[in-house]
Design a protein around this motif. Structure first.
Motif, mmCIF file in Angstrom:
data_model
loop_
_atom_site.group_PDB
_atom_site.id
_atom_site.type_symbol
_atom_site.label_atom_id
_atom_site.label_comp_id
_atom_site.label_asym_id
_atom_site.label_seq_id
_atom_site.Cartn_x
_atom_site.Cartn_y
_atom_site.Cartn_z
ATOM 1 N N THR A 1 0.822 -1.224 0.000
ATOM 2 C CA THR A 1 0.000 0.000 0.000
ATOM 3 C C THR A 1 0.857 1.276 0.000
ATOM 4 N N PRO A 2 0.273 2.380 -0.487
ATOM 5 C CA PRO A 2 0.992 3.659 -0.565
ATOM 6 C C PRO A 2 0.774 4.489 0.697
ATOM 7 N N TRP A 3 1.416 5.646 0.736
ATOM 8 C CA TRP A 3 1.367 6.501 1.929
ATOM 9 C C TRP A 3 0.197 7.477 1.901
ATOM 10 N N ILE B 1 0.605 15.310 -10.693
ATOM 11 C CA ILE B 1 1.178 16.438 -9.937
ATOM 12 C C ILE B 1 1.325 16.042 -8.466
ATOM 13 N N PHE B 2 0.303 15.403 -7.922
ATOM 14 C CA PHE B 2 0.291 14.983 -6.515
ATOM 15 C C PHE B 2 0.541 16.154 -5.574
ATOM 16 N N GLY B 3 -0.133 17.266 -5.839
ATOM 17 C CA GLY B 3 -0.010 18.445 -4.995
ATOM 18 C C GLY B 3 -1.145 19.396 -5.312
ATOM 19 N N PRO C 1 3.131 -1.978 4.357
ATOM 20 C CA PRO C 1 2.695 -0.585 4.195
ATOM 21 C C PRO C 1 3.842 0.291 3.687
ATOM 22 N N ALA C 2 3.508 1.506 3.237
ATOM 23 C CA ALA C 2 4.535 2.447 2.782
ATOM 24 C C ALA C 2 5.416 2.867 3.949
ATOM 25 N N SER C 3 6.675 3.076 3.668
ATOM 26 C CA SER C 3 7.616 3.391 4.752
ATOM 27 C C SER C 3 7.405 4.784 5.335
ATOM 28 N N SER D 1 -1.718 -7.797 -4.316
ATOM 29 C CA SER D 1 -2.600 -6.657 -4.573
ATOM 30 C C SER D 1 -1.808 -5.418 -4.213
ATOM 31 N N PHE D 2 -1.590 -4.583 -5.220
ATOM 32 C CA PHE D 2 -0.705 -3.430 -5.054
ATOM 33 C C PHE D 2 -1.463 -2.142 -5.324
ATOM 34 N N THR D 3 -1.270 -1.135 -4.485
ATOM 35 C CA THR D 3 -1.713 0.225 -4.793
ATOM 36 C C THR D 3 -0.495 1.119 -4.692
ATOM 37 N N GLY E 1 -5.787 5.827 -17.006
ATOM 38 C CA GLY E 1 -7.222 5.716 -17.233
ATOM 39 C C GLY E 1 -7.958 5.381 -15.944
ATOM 40 N N LEU E 2 -7.656 6.156 -14.880
ATOM 41 C CA LEU E 2 -8.283 5.833 -13.590
ATOM 42 C C LEU E 2 -9.649 6.498 -13.459
ATOM 43 N N VAL E 3 -9.661 7.820 -13.385
ATOM 44 C CA VAL E 3 -10.931 8.516 -13.154
ATOM 45 C C VAL E 3 -10.932 9.830 -13.920
ATOM 46 N N PRO F 1 -17.297 -0.349 -7.547
ATOM 47 C CA PRO F 1 -16.030 -0.921 -8.043
ATOM 48 C C PRO F 1 -15.045 0.162 -8.454
ATOM 49 N N PHE F 2 -13.991 0.328 -7.669
ATOM 50 C CA PHE F 2 -12.976 1.360 -7.886
ATOM 51 C C PHE F 2 -11.827 0.737 -8.666
ATOM 52 N N GLY F 3 -11.391 1.409 -9.723
ATOM 53 C CA GLY F 3 -10.228 0.887 -10.443
ATOM 54 C C GLY F 3 -10.069 1.544 -11.785
ATOM 55 N N ALA G 1 -3.770 12.452 -4.154
ATOM 56 C CA ALA G 1 -4.686 11.326 -4.338
ATOM 57 C C ALA G 1 -4.589 10.876 -5.789
ATOM 58 N N CYS G 2 -4.690 9.549 -5.985
ATOM 59 C CA CYS G 2 -4.658 9.036 -7.364
ATOM 60 C C CYS G 2 -5.857 9.555 -8.137
ATOM 61 N N THR G 3 -6.917 9.908 -7.413
ATOM 62 C CA THR G 3 -8.146 10.408 -8.040
ATOM 63 C C THR G 3 -8.119 11.927 -8.206
ATOM 64 N N MET H 1 -3.888 -4.499 -9.480
ATOM 65 C CA MET H 1 -3.049 -3.296 -9.498
ATOM 66 C C MET H 1 -3.921 -2.050 -9.485
ATOM 67 N N GLU H 2 -3.726 -1.206 -8.478
ATOM 68 C CA GLU H 2 -4.390 0.108 -8.438
ATOM 69 C C GLU H 2 -3.276 1.127 -8.581
ATOM 70 N N LEU H 3 -3.143 1.698 -9.783
ATOM 71 C CA LEU H 3 -1.936 2.476 -10.072
ATOM 72 C C LEU H 3 -2.236 3.965 -10.214
ATOM 73 N N GLY H 4 -1.329 4.658 -10.841
ATOM 74 C CA GLY H 4 -1.424 6.112 -10.904
ATOM 75 C C GLY H 4 -2.563 6.596 -11.782
ATOM 76 N N GLY H 5 -2.826 7.899 -11.686
ATOM 77 C CA GLY H 5 -3.880 8.501 -12.500
ATOM 78 C C GLY H 5 -3.422 9.841 -13.054
ATOM 79 N N ASN H 6 -4.190 10.356 -13.973
ATOM 80 C CA ASN H 6 -3.942 11.697 -14.528
ATOM 81 C C ASN H 6 -5.322 12.237 -14.893
HETATM 82 P P1 NAD Z 1 4.990 3.891 -4.717
HETATM 83 O O1 NAD Z 1 4.700 3.107 -5.941
HETATM 84 O O2 NAD Z 1 6.297 4.595 -4.625
HETATM 85 O O3 NAD Z 1 4.928 2.955 -3.442
HETATM 86 C C1 NAD Z 1 3.808 2.173 -3.130
HETATM 87 C C2 NAD Z 1 4.224 1.036 -2.242
HETATM 88 O O4 NAD Z 1 5.123 0.182 -2.956
HETATM 89 C C3 NAD Z 1 4.947 1.436 -0.969
HETATM 90 O O5 NAD Z 1 4.565 0.548 0.054
HETATM 91 C C4 NAD Z 1 6.401 1.228 -1.333
HETATM 92 O O6 NAD Z 1 7.215 0.995 -0.208
HETATM 93 C C5 NAD Z 1 6.310 -0.005 -2.195
HETATM 94 N N1 NAD Z 1 7.417 -0.186 -3.143
HETATM 95 C C6 NAD Z 1 8.187 0.763 -3.728
HETATM 96 N N2 NAD Z 1 9.072 0.190 -4.551
HETATM 97 C C7 NAD Z 1 8.857 -1.146 -4.501
HETATM 98 C C8 NAD Z 1 9.439 -2.278 -5.144
HETATM 99 N N3 NAD Z 1 10.448 -2.165 -6.015
HETATM 100 N N4 NAD Z 1 8.945 -3.492 -4.858
HETATM 101 C C9 NAD Z 1 7.937 -3.635 -3.997
HETATM 102 N N5 NAD Z 1 7.334 -2.613 -3.357
HETATM 103 C C10 NAD Z 1 7.789 -1.384 -3.608
HETATM 104 O O7 NAD Z 1 3.763 4.870 -4.536
HETATM 105 P P2 NAD Z 1 3.537 5.967 -3.414
HETATM 106 O O8 NAD Z 1 4.437 7.114 -3.715
HETATM 107 O O9 NAD Z 1 3.576 5.352 -2.064
HETATM 108 O O10 NAD Z 1 2.013 6.366 -3.700
HETATM 109 C C11 NAD Z 1 1.640 7.281 -4.652
HETATM 110 C C12 NAD Z 1 1.202 6.563 -5.911
HETATM 111 O O11 NAD Z 1 0.145 5.671 -5.598
HETATM 112 C C13 NAD Z 1 0.626 7.511 -6.939
HETATM 113 O O12 NAD Z 1 1.095 7.150 -8.210
HETATM 114 C C14 NAD Z 1 -0.877 7.284 -6.825
HETATM 115 O O13 NAD Z 1 -1.598 7.593 -7.984
HETATM 116 C C15 NAD Z 1 -0.929 5.847 -6.509
HETATM 117 N N6 NAD Z 1 -2.206 5.506 -5.871
HETATM 118 C C16 NAD Z 1 -3.119 4.802 -6.588
HETATM 119 C C17 NAD Z 1 -4.336 4.485 -6.028
HETATM 120 C C18 NAD Z 1 -5.365 3.711 -6.799
HETATM 121 O O14 NAD Z 1 -6.294 3.219 -6.169
HETATM 122 N N7 NAD Z 1 -5.265 3.577 -8.099
HETATM 123 C C19 NAD Z 1 -4.627 4.879 -4.717
HETATM 124 C C20 NAD Z 1 -3.664 5.596 -4.003
HETATM 125 C C21 NAD Z 1 -2.446 5.885 -4.607
#
Ligand code: NAD
Length: 480
Positions: free
Chosen positions: A151-153, A385-387, A178-180, A228-230, A411-413, A449-451, A286-288, A252-257
């Motif tokens: 999970t992300p921070w 931008i994330f800001g 979890p994120a560090s 399951s990765f976000t 292609g998130l939201v 359903p979010f994704g 927020a990714c959204t 995979m729940e990834l980045g958005g624009n």
């Molecule tokens: P990140 O990808 O840097 O890190 C996410 C997680 O992955 C953290 O726990 C991190 O420690 C871990 N990680 C980093 N490198 C890794 C590796 N090589 N192997 C395994 N794990 C690793 O993302 P972030 O900066 O924490 O979060 C911001 C990003 O998350 C943005 O791009 C945002 O859009 C996205 N996000 C997406 C959603 C969604 O539901 N689609 C929701 C929230 C955030």
């Protein structure tokens, strides 16, 4: 200051303990840069122990009555609601977000436990007669098995519960990394699950600064069946490659624009209100988050003016201060990235309507910013931008707006404002996104359903679909 009862050790097999090498790492308060806690830094050996624990607990947890799993999750929901203020403080402390945002996150996060308590008893399969009439087609739904959750921070509570809820409801056991930047909230959620009666080993939480090595080791363990990765698309691609080695099931729940489209017939008050929510929830982290605003030419100037007025009035300050509306960003790198994008677009000819710089104060702050007359090839329109920055581009035709909105790998939201509902639905259909906010600046809902599509992800979280991500269909051809 850190609350005394917040755990800072690894949670593995139902016990709290140090990392195998005794290592720890610091968690910082983004409002000051001060250290707020030192957390155990999980190793590859700890990851193996966590998978041992999840694997050992797997059979018994999968065999518990769905009603029992449901009631455990329901208790966890109740405990999160009870401890809402405490959890919100913790989120603000390690993530920086304003307390109002943090309280909203706790409520949202807790709802995943309640929703999946309700879904745990709805993992129905099916029985049908084969078209040939010779046999029955029976489909059983079974838990995938041991899941690695990363999970992300930016939503340290909700991104954890959005995965743990459906996994536990389905009968899976998990290891959460979890994120560090924000491990404390995940550890607090683990303590709540423990108190709710989740058996030892069903949920394991492993903060680890060497995330690459730790997650990779788990994905190469034959007992792990799902990841399951976000997080960012960049890291998502790495994990998909890792998962390919053992054909591990991947969500995979990834980045958005996210584009935010405003047509000339929109209710401008509603559009500005929606823009504030879509842009400023979590200070834009927020990714959204609305990343680029496309506004039809006749209303572009007025929309920009009103948005800038609202943004300029926001109170910026430490997340934990009661009147703060916009907290600091998570770290120095985040501020530097935002600053670089804004400086770049201004150099390319964009006009600053408000903000446009770091405020003169310590901590990782950036001023709420609106820029207009943004050139269509600006980097700020391509990158997350994330800001707290809103770039505005004007458009003259519906086709042009749709083409610009779709011109991204993400292609998130996306968000659409128009009072012509038929047009809104036609545009929504043409947009290549997993989610559309139609006259809404907020789409997140545990029942939906979010994704994303394209490079924003695979799979869905929330809704009934989120449960299915943790179940495998087993087809039994029966002749009776
Ligand atoms: P990140 O990808 O840097 O890190 C996410 C997680 O992955 C953290 O726990 C991190 O420690 C871990 N990680 C980093 N490198 C890794 C590796 N090589 N192997 C395994 N794990 C690793 O993302 P972030 O900066 O924490 O979060 C911001 C990003 O998350 C943005 O791009 C945002 O859009 C996205 N996000 C997406 C959603 C969604 O539901 N689609 C929701 C929230 C955030």
């Amino acid at each position: 200051m850190l609350m005394k009862d917040v755990p800072t050790d690894l949670y593995v097999g139902g016990t709290w303990g140090s990392a195998s090498d005794g290592g720890r790492f610091d968690v910082l308060d983004p409002a000051t840069g001060d250290v707020v806690a030192s957390v155990a830094d999980g190793t590859v050996a700890d990851a193996a122990r966590a998978v041992d624990a999840a694997s050992a607990a797997g059979k018994a947890w999968a065999a518990t009555a769905p009603r029992e799993r449901a009631e455990t999750l329901r208790r966890a929901f109740g405990l999160m609601v009870e401890r809402r203020d405490e959890l919100a403080n913790l989120i603000s402390l390690e993530n920086g977000k304003a307390l109002s945002d943090a309280r909203g996150e706790v409520a949202y996060a807790a709802e995943f436990f309640r929703w999946y308590a309700e879904e745990a008893v709805r993992a129905q399969g099916s029985v049908a007669t084969a078209p040939s009439g010779t046999n029955k087609i029976m489909v059983l739904r079974q838990p995938v098995g041991v899941c690695v959750l990363v999970t992300p921070w930016n939503f340290p509570a909700a991104m954890a519960t959005r995965k743990i809820g459906p996994a536990l409801a389905a009968g899976c056991t998990v290891v959460l990394k979890p994120a560090s930047d924000t491990p404390l909230t995940a550890l607090a959620v683990a303590a709540i699950l423990e108190q709710a009666g989740v058996p030892a080993g069903v949920v394991n939480v492993l903060p680890a600064r060497r995330s690459g090595a730790v997650v990779s080791a788990m994905l190469h363990d034959p007992r792990v069946r799902k990841v399951s990765f976000t997080g960012s698309t960049e890291v998502g691609r790495v994990l998909l490659r890792e998962a390919a080695d053992r054909v591990v099931n991947a969500s995979m729940e990834l980045g958005g624009n996210a584009p935010f489209l405003v047509f000339a017939d929109a209710d401008l008050d509603a559009a500005v209100e929606g823009a504030m929510v879509a842009k400023m929830r979590n200070a834009g982290e927020a990714c959204t988050a609305a990343n680029r605003f496309y506004v039809e030419a006749p209303v572009a100037e007025e929309f920009g003016r009103r948005l800038a007025e609202r943004m300029a009035a926001l109170v910026v300050g430490p997340g934990t201060a009661p009147d703060t509306q916009v907290g600091p960003l998570v770290n120095e790198a985040a501020v530097a990235k935002v600053d670089e994008l804004v400086t770049g677009v201004v150099a390319a000819g964009a006009r600053v309507l408000t903000g446009g710089k770091r405020p003169d104060r310590p901590g990782f702050y950036y001023e709420p910013t609106v820029v207009c007359d943004v050139p269509s090839n600006a980097a700020i329109l391509d990158e997350e931008i994330f800001g707290p920055v809103a770039p505005i581009v004007s458009f003259t035709s519906q086709d042009e707006a749709i083409a610009a909105a779709n011109a991204t790998e993400y292609g998130l939201v996306c968000y659409v404002y128009t009072t012509d509902l038929a047009r809104g639905l036609r545009v929504a259909e043409a947009l290549e996104y997993g989610m559309v906010g139609l006259n809404r600046g907020l789409v997140s809902d545990p029942a939906a359903p979010f994704g994303g599509v394209k490079q924003s992800g695979l799979g869905r979280e929330g809704g009934h679909e989120g449960l299915l991500d943790y179940l495998e269909d087993k087809y039994i051809a029966v002749d009776w």
